[in-house]
Design an enzyme around this catalytic site. Structure first.
Site, PDB file in Angstrom:
ATOM      1  N   HIS A   1      47.079 -37.143  11.721  1.00  0.00           N
ATOM      2  CA  HIS A   1      46.151 -36.052  11.996  1.00  0.00           C
ATOM      3  C   HIS A   1      46.755 -34.712  11.593  1.00  0.00           C
ATOM      4  CE1 HIS A   1      44.313 -32.995  14.717  1.00  0.00           C
ATOM      5  NE2 HIS A   1      43.212 -33.548  14.250  1.00  0.00           N
TER       6      HIS A   1
ATOM      7  N   GLU B   1      43.044 -27.606  19.591  1.00  0.00           N
ATOM      8  CA  GLU B   1      42.091 -28.689  19.353  1.00  0.00           C
ATOM      9  C   GLU B   1      42.223 -29.760  20.443  1.00  0.00           C
ATOM     10  OE1 GLU B   1      41.071 -32.153  16.028  1.00  0.00           O
ATOM     11  OE2 GLU B   1      42.444 -30.508  15.519  1.00  0.00           O
TER      12      GLU B   1
ATOM     13  N   GLU C   1      46.305 -34.263   7.948  1.00  0.00           N
ATOM     14  CA  GLU C   1      44.944 -33.860   7.613  1.00  0.00           C
ATOM     15  C   GLU C   1      44.814 -32.339   7.679  1.00  0.00           C
ATOM     16  OE1 GLU C   1      40.886 -33.352   9.986  1.00  0.00           O
ATOM     17  OE2 GLU C   1      41.896 -35.266  10.366  1.00  0.00           O
ATOM     18  N   HIS C   2      45.361 -31.722   8.727  1.00  0.00           N
ATOM     19  CA  HIS C   2      45.323 -30.271   8.860  1.00  0.00           C
ATOM     20  C   HIS C   2      46.088 -29.596   7.726  1.00  0.00           C
ATOM     21  CE1 HIS C   2      43.672 -29.109  12.940  1.00  0.00           C
ATOM     22  NE2 HIS C   2      43.554 -30.426  12.939  1.00  0.00           N
TER      23      HIS C   2
ATOM     24  N   GLU D   1      50.686 -24.317  12.409  1.00  0.00           N
ATOM     25  CA  GLU D   1      49.591 -25.265  12.636  1.00  0.00           C
ATOM     26  C   GLU D   1      49.719 -25.984  13.976  1.00  0.00           C
ATOM     27  OE1 GLU D   1      45.901 -26.427  11.272  1.00  0.00           O
ATOM     28  OE2 GLU D   1      47.328 -24.930  10.509  1.00  0.00           O
TER      29      GLU D   1
END
Length: 466
Positions: free
Chosen positions: A79, A159, A82-83, A152
């Protein structure tokens, strides 16, 4: 019924799809629905597309990699990656990437699941080459600089807070946690907070080099796409993706544990309950009987009128007794396992009777299936399948997913044929295989004092009949 990965056209020779209840024009359109064109590049990357009329197209890359392929130490890296893919490449900064997509008037998105990672774009047909260039650039040349990795972390932690505030998300994470405890399937896709704070650039790069290989990728296209052009673009932009990774990739076997996890909050208005049985992977012949059973059990929303007249006995009984605010049947499948069950929200003093109705409805399928209700459920399922053929993005999603899971794209006529092939005996055999006298997994959050205990529910998976 044949194994889904290897069925091919032989299935269509023995079964013709039933179009009872469909308009003639719909039947003719479905029979003439285009075949999916599939090509394989020299490095093993597959390209699959379906061309249709219109001015827009969706293209994307589906990758056989997700959180299940991580380790406890690297849980969350897929994940995180992906960011990072949206943070710029050597020829496009983050701002340039965002402006380029905005100027195209397109839509660029990505998501990570437990077994797949997906990047896709929807654009005008003339912009397909540029969209493919952007996707390939993100996949092969993302710059995992240390400062971007650090910044990030806070984004992903925010999130996580957002996800944790959505109980319909939390309940399924807890369900996986208890059902697959001690395995990677039981861990979250985002990973624990300590991992998000510690994942390194080296771990991200290692994940890419091991998993982002050509044979594990599918380029899918739908809408106004030309297959030959898509193959040429894929070869040009992704033809140098390596065929083998830097280390072997092993999928940890699924290990189901019959168990429950209960989190009691009496201050909450509603209880959230997910109740599920272990099933099977995508390619098992019982995949379509499971889909039909899900349609048989149905879905319920208290705010929708007329549910007391539903063809589903479960929905009708719940509506008549006002036993829940909502109920939905889910069928989550992975490559070698799955979870089939019911997710419901209800008030605390209705939980005992609600679970009686749910367990009764599922166990009853092991003994008897009403022919008329089965026909109605199959028709509803067929309409849901046809609705997935509306729009290039949905079609592209199905192409990519099926190419990874089945190794091929099922023609809609075959899908309907397989649904028609599910008869009363198939439903009973499937229910006996997965529901009868079987351990289950349960996750519950909220005012759950009245929720029956595990042994009470376990006893309801079979009947004593004299």
């Amino acid at each position: 019924m044949s194994v889904l990965r290897t069925a091919g056209p032989r299935f269509l020779k023995t079964l013709k799809p039933s179009f009872r209840g469909f308009a003639t024009s719909t039947s003719d359109w479905l029979l003439s629905y285009p075949q999916t064109q599939v090509s394989t590049l020299d490095n093993g990357l597959r390209v699959a597309s379906e061309k249709s009329s219109g001015d827009t197209a969706t293209v994307g890359v589906w990758i056989d990699a997700g959180s299940r392929f991580e380790t406890p130490e690297t849980n969350g890296v897929a994940h995180f990656l992906e960011h990072m893919s949206f943070k710029g490449t050597s020829k496009r900064s983050r701002v340039q990437l965002e402006k380029e997509v905005e100027n195209l008037g397109g839509h660029l998105n990505a998501y990570t699941s437990r077994e797949q990672t997906v990047f896709y774009a929807k654009v005008n047909k003339k912009d397909v080459p540029q969209a493919m260039d952007i996707l390939a650039d993100m996949l092969t040349d993302s710059q995992f600089t240390e400062d971007v990795v650090q910044s990030e972390r806070d984004v992903i932690l925010r999130e996580m807070q957002e996800v944790n505030s959505q109980l319909d998300e939390v309940i399924f994470e807890r369900l996986h946690e208890t059902a697959y405890r001690g395995t990677m399937l039981g861990r979250t896709i985002l990973g624990p907070e300590e991992n998000i704070r510690s994942i390194s650039r080296a771990q991200i790069a290692d994940y890419v080099s091991a998993h982002y290989t050509a044979p594990r990728m599918v380029v899918a296209g739908a809408g106004a796409v030309d297959h030959n052009e898509l193959v040429q673009l894929s070869d040009k932009l992704l033809g140098k993706v390596p065929s083998t990774g830097t280390r072997p990739v092993a999928l940890e076997p699924a290990q189901f544990t019959g168990s429950d996890i209960r989190i009691r909050y009496d201050s909450m208005d509603l209880a959230h309950i997910a109740y599920a049985f272990p099933t099977t992977g995508w390619c098992d012949p019982d995949t379509f009987p499971l889909l039909v059973i899900a349609s048989l059990l149905g879905n319920y929303d208290k705010n929708v009128n007329g549910s007391v007249h539903s063809s589903s006995g479960l929905v009708s009984n719940i509506a008549s007794g006002n036993l829940a605010h909502s109920l939905s049947t889910f069928n989550t499948q992975y490559s070698d396992t799955g979870l089939f069950g019911v997710y419901a929200t209800a008030e605390q003093y209705d939980l005992n009777q609600l679970m009686h109705e749910v367990t009764y409805a599922m166990t009853a399928l092991c003994y008897d299936v009403d022919e008329d209700r089965l026909t109605s459920a199959k028709n509803n399922l067929k309409m849901n399948m046809l609705s997935q053929l509306d729009g290039s993005t949905q079609i592209c999603e199905e192409i990519g997913r099926q190419m990874l899971t089945y190794g091929r794209r099922m023609h809609p006529s075959e899908l309907l044929s397989r649904i028609d092939a599910v008869d009363v005996n198939a439903v009973k055999l499937c229910a006996n295989r997965f529901f009868y006298d079987t351990d289950f997994a349960l996750a519950a959050i909220g005012p759950i004092e009245e929720l029956p205990d595990y042994n009470w529910l376990r006893r309801k998976t079979f009947w004593l009949r004299y």
